[in-house]
Design an enzyme around this catalytic site. Structure first.
Site, PDB file in Angstrom:
ATOM      1  N   HIS A 121       0.811  -1.226   0.000  1.00 48.17           N
ATOM      2  CA  HIS A 121       0.000   0.000   0.000  1.00 48.17           C
ATOM      3  C   HIS A 121       0.837   1.265   0.000  1.00 48.17           C
ATOM      4  CE1 HIS A 121       0.672  -0.532   4.403  1.00 48.17           C
ATOM      5  NE2 HIS A 121       0.637   0.798   4.432  1.00 48.17           N
TER       6      HIS A 121
ATOM      7  N   HIS B 179       4.738   8.416  12.641  1.00 48.62           N
ATOM      8  CA  HIS B 179       3.756   7.385  12.994  1.00 48.62           C
ATOM      9  C   HIS B 179       4.501   6.170  13.525  1.00 48.62           C
ATOM     10  CE1 HIS B 179       4.844   6.208   8.915  1.00 48.62           C
ATOM     11  NE2 HIS B 179       4.127   5.102   8.964  1.00 48.62           N
TER      12      HIS B 179
END
Length: 314
Positions: free
Chosen positions: A115, A179
């Site tokens: 992704h 993140h």
């Protein structure tokens, strides 16, 4: 030799968790605006710099950098399916040029693009096959990692080659910003997880679903202020985007693994893909860059940032 750049955070949780209607609408509207700009530009070649999340690249043979001569979607998170539209001859020419520029890059006739590649192609280009695209993998998950200095060198070598083209080129950098997803690390997990990290490609649907459920749960816990993941770091994200805006490659090249992990989390190491993309753009000459969107979105475990840039005067 027109060229444009778009760098954007990616997060598969966009389709699984909502940070609230207003925030989600702003993100999707910005992606839609950027996608309209891509349609108007109509690139003849897209070069996508992206990471992998142990979906296509594993420790059985882990390169620092890899150019896809042929590539297909890994199928994770149900984002993109089938082959990418890789122009094989151009990809091989790029491999040869980068090697001749003294940057050791691997290349693959069977790259699985996860992704980190397929989501920006879907969101910015409409699909993974809309335009001819060459995927460039930059390792941001499997330690030991290539240095940020080497990521600059990779980008510059690719940019020098592309600057000789007469095609309309779109550079995409995918990854970052801050993140800290629950990515397992070799040396700190049980043997069965180590085996997955070594050769876990093409998992069963059940195994993939269980893994993805853990990531969704991590985002939900982060939004509640719970869990083991580091909180997002808006200050760090904004400092990075300013360094990209002004082209401070000395500062970007000097970033260490330890500093990135401390300030940006495990996933912050993916910033190498942005570094390579901006370094490639810089080979076309001085550029003008702007931040198109930024917001730390806990539910998506992502400091969501988007930037665009193009050479001055283009």
């Amino acid at each position: 030799m027109p060229v444009k750049l778009i760098c954007a955070s990616h997060t598969p949780l966009m389709d699984f968790c909502s940070p609230g209607a207003e925030v989600e609408r702003a993100v999707r509207d910005t992606f839609a605006t950027l996608a309209a700009e891509v349609r108007d530009y109509h690139p003849e070649l897209v070069v996508v710099f992206g990471p992998d999340h142990f979906n296509g690249f594993f420790y059985d043979l882990m390169p620092s950098f890899c150019i896809g001569v042929r590539a297909a979607a890994a199928g994770d998170w149900d984002i993109g399916h089938g082959p990418l539209a890789v122009p094989e001859a151009q990809a091989l020419d790029l491999v040869k040029a980068v090697l001749a520029d003294d940057v050791d890059v691997a290349y693959s006739y069977r790259m699985q693009a996860d992704h980190g590649f397929t989501q920006p192609l879907e969101l910015l280009c409409g699909s993974i096959t809309r335009y001819p695209a060459i995927p460039v993998f930059v390792n941001g998950a499997a330690k030991p990692l290539p240095s940020c200095r080497r990521s600059v060198a990779l980008g510059r070598a690719i940019g020098r080659h592309l600057a000789g083209s007469q095609q309309r080129i779109l550079l995409i950098g995918s990854g970052g910003l801050s993140h800290d997803p629950p990515t397992p690390q070799m040396g700190s997990v049980p043997p069965e997880v180590e085996e997955f990290l070594i050769g876990g490609r093409n998992p069963t649907p059940e195994a993939r679903q269980a893994r993805q459920a853990r990531v969704v749960a991590t985002g939900q816990a982060l939004a509640r202020g719970e869990g083991a993941s580091l909180p997002l770091n808006a200050d760090w994200d904004k400092q990075l985007m300013e360094a990209f805006r002004i082209g401070d490659f000395d500062a970007l090249a000097a970033l260490s693994d330890e500093a990135i992990l401390r300030d940006g989390g495990r996933g912050g190491q993916e910033i190498r893909a942005w570094i390579a993309a901006f370094a490639a753009l810089a080979e076309f000459g001085p550029y003008h860059a702007e931040v198109r969107y930024y917001h730390p979105i806990q539910e998506w475990i992502a400091g969501m940032g988007m930037m665009s840039a193009q050479p001055v005067g283009q």
